[in-house]
Design a protein around this motif. Structure first.
Motif, PDB file in Angstrom:
ATOM      1  N   ILE A  91       0.837  -1.200   0.000  1.00  0.00           N
ATOM      2  CA  ILE A  91       0.000   0.000   0.000  1.00  0.00           C
ATOM      3  C   ILE A  91       0.873   1.251   0.000  1.00  0.00           C
ATOM      4  O   ILE A  91       1.808   1.375   0.780  1.00  0.00           O
ATOM      5  N   GLN A  95      -2.385   6.628  -0.693  1.00  0.00           N
ATOM      6  CA  GLN A  95      -3.738   6.072  -0.667  1.00  0.00           C
ATOM      7  C   GLN A  95      -4.419   6.380   0.667  1.00  0.00           C
ATOM      8  O   GLN A  95      -5.628   6.619   0.720  1.00  0.00           O
ATOM      9  N   THR A 217      -7.790  -4.161  -4.465  1.00  0.00           N
ATOM     10  CA  THR A 217      -8.389  -2.842  -4.240  1.00  0.00           C
ATOM     11  C   THR A 217      -9.332  -2.866  -3.048  1.00  0.00           C
ATOM     12  O   THR A 217      -9.300  -1.976  -2.177  1.00  0.00           O
ATOM     13  N   GLU A 220      -7.317  -3.393   0.318  1.00  0.00           N
ATOM     14  CA  GLU A 220      -6.555  -2.235   0.773  1.00  0.00           C
ATOM     15  C   GLU A 220      -7.444  -1.186   1.439  1.00  0.00           C
ATOM     16  O   GLU A 220      -7.140  -0.694   2.529  1.00  0.00           O
ATOM     17  N   CYS A 273       3.727   0.920   5.113  1.00  0.00           N
ATOM     18  CA  CYS A 273       3.202   1.764   4.026  1.00  0.00           C
ATOM     19  C   CYS A 273       4.176   2.890   3.701  1.00  0.00           C
ATOM     20  O   CYS A 273       4.412   3.205   2.526  1.00  0.00           O
TER      21      CYS A 273
END
Length: 342
Positions: A91, A95, A217, A220, A273
């Protein structure tokens, strides 16, 4: 040196043959689940749901020997968190920033709405108020982890804690299985599906298992939304501790707010991340992290399945299931409306 010796001594006492047997049992069930998930028909269900099912099946056919309990618990809790931290390597931190504001608003709305509604339903059905509070926080935030954290703060009985966890686990597992079969016919956007799962399901394990059906998708955004709910455990627990002041009889079971467990694995997830955002990691490393994450999570799901006892739910009676079920259903109806608003 003295501290190091003390730490090694404690580890020696924890890591026993029985402890390893419990971990091996979840590893075995996870391996079978991963293999089965590659078969044409079962691929629709996925490894995580299969691992939960195998765990439930094993327990109710062979039982769960008490000597494997610590290893199974380790898999369902610690390996779950390790899997989430590794998931962070796929990730990008951007985002999180992009989804941030809407995630916070929806998470706060979900938690306040659910806790208030479940408490009102519990009062309507004349369910013990401490029992109701545990079901409310478990439904609204993060299942067993929230229940275990809040129970000592409000002075709840141990029996209520155990039965609340059992009810939440059963409801979440049923919801996960149902959604797994319904998803293919929903024709919904993977991002919105992941958001929905992250905002509605009780356990972190249920969120991961259900969101897997929508692909990366869905996974996450589901984990981001769910971790937002987990972070809000601390302020929610403080409010409940204030509102549910125990009587003198329960005071001996109460602990101080400073002992509230902080979900540090979230820091690990965010660190993963951040590393993936700032550093160009080799594709081989990312692939290894993702594969390891999936397998560790499958082991955690097997541990979850092994911990589900229908006998506990039967002992609790219909009221806790009804209260928890109505709260869960209300979330399922509320979240799509929130997604339209925000």
């Amino acid at each position: 040196m003295k501290n190091l010796t003390s730490t090694l001594y404690r580890l020696k006492n924890v890591i026993t043959i029985d402890f390893i047997k419990g971990i091996f049992l979840t590893l075995l069930l996870a391996s079978i689940a991963v293999y089965l998930s590659k078969l044409p028909v079962l691929s629709v269900i996925g490894a995580m749901i299969l691992a939960i099912g195998l765990g439930v099946l094993w327990r109710h056919i062979f039982g769960q020997p008490t000597h494997t309990k610590e290893g199974v618990t380790f898999s369902s809790k610690m390996l779950l968190r390790a899997g989430i931290i590794l998931m962070g390597f796929r990730i990008n931190f951007n985002q999180i920033i992009e989804a941030g504001f809407s995630v916070i608003l929806i998470d706060i709305t979900v938690i306040v709405f659910t806790i208030v509604l479940v408490i009102l339903i519990g009062r309507w059905l004349s369910l013990d108020r401490f029992y109701t509070a545990l079901i409310a926080v478990g439904t609204a935030i993060c299942g067993a982890a929230a229940i275990v954290a809040v129970a000592p703060l409000i002075g709840a009985k141990k029996a209520h804690t155990v039965l609340s966890i059992a009810c939440i686990s059963i409801l979440g597992t049923i919801g996960t299985v149902v959604l797994t079969f319904v998803y293919p016919i929903l024709n919904v956007d993977p991002y919105l599906y992941g958001f929905f799962v992250g905002a509605t399901f009780q356990e972190l394990a249920h969120v991961l298992a259900a969101s897997a059906q929508g692909g990366s998708t869905s996974e996450e955004i589901a984990i981001l939304v769910k971790l937002g709910r987990v972070v809000l455990l601390i302020p929610a627990a403080i409010v409940l501790a204030y509102l549910f002041k125990p009587s003198d009889a329960q005071e001996k079971n109460r602990v101080k707010l400073k002992k509230l467990p902080v979900p540090w694995f979230i820091v690990g997830f965010l660190a993963s991340c951040m590393i993936n955002t700032l550093v160009q990691l080799p594709q081989g490393f990312i692939h290894f992290s993702v594969s390891s994450s999936v397998f560790l999570l499958a082991m955690a799901m097997a541990g979850l399945g092994l911990s589900i006892s229908f006998q506990d739910v039967k002992q609790a009676g219909y009221k806790p299931i009804l209260v928890g079920g109505m709260g869960f259903l209300a979330l399922v109806l509320l979240v799509p409306l929130l997604l339209l608003i925000f």
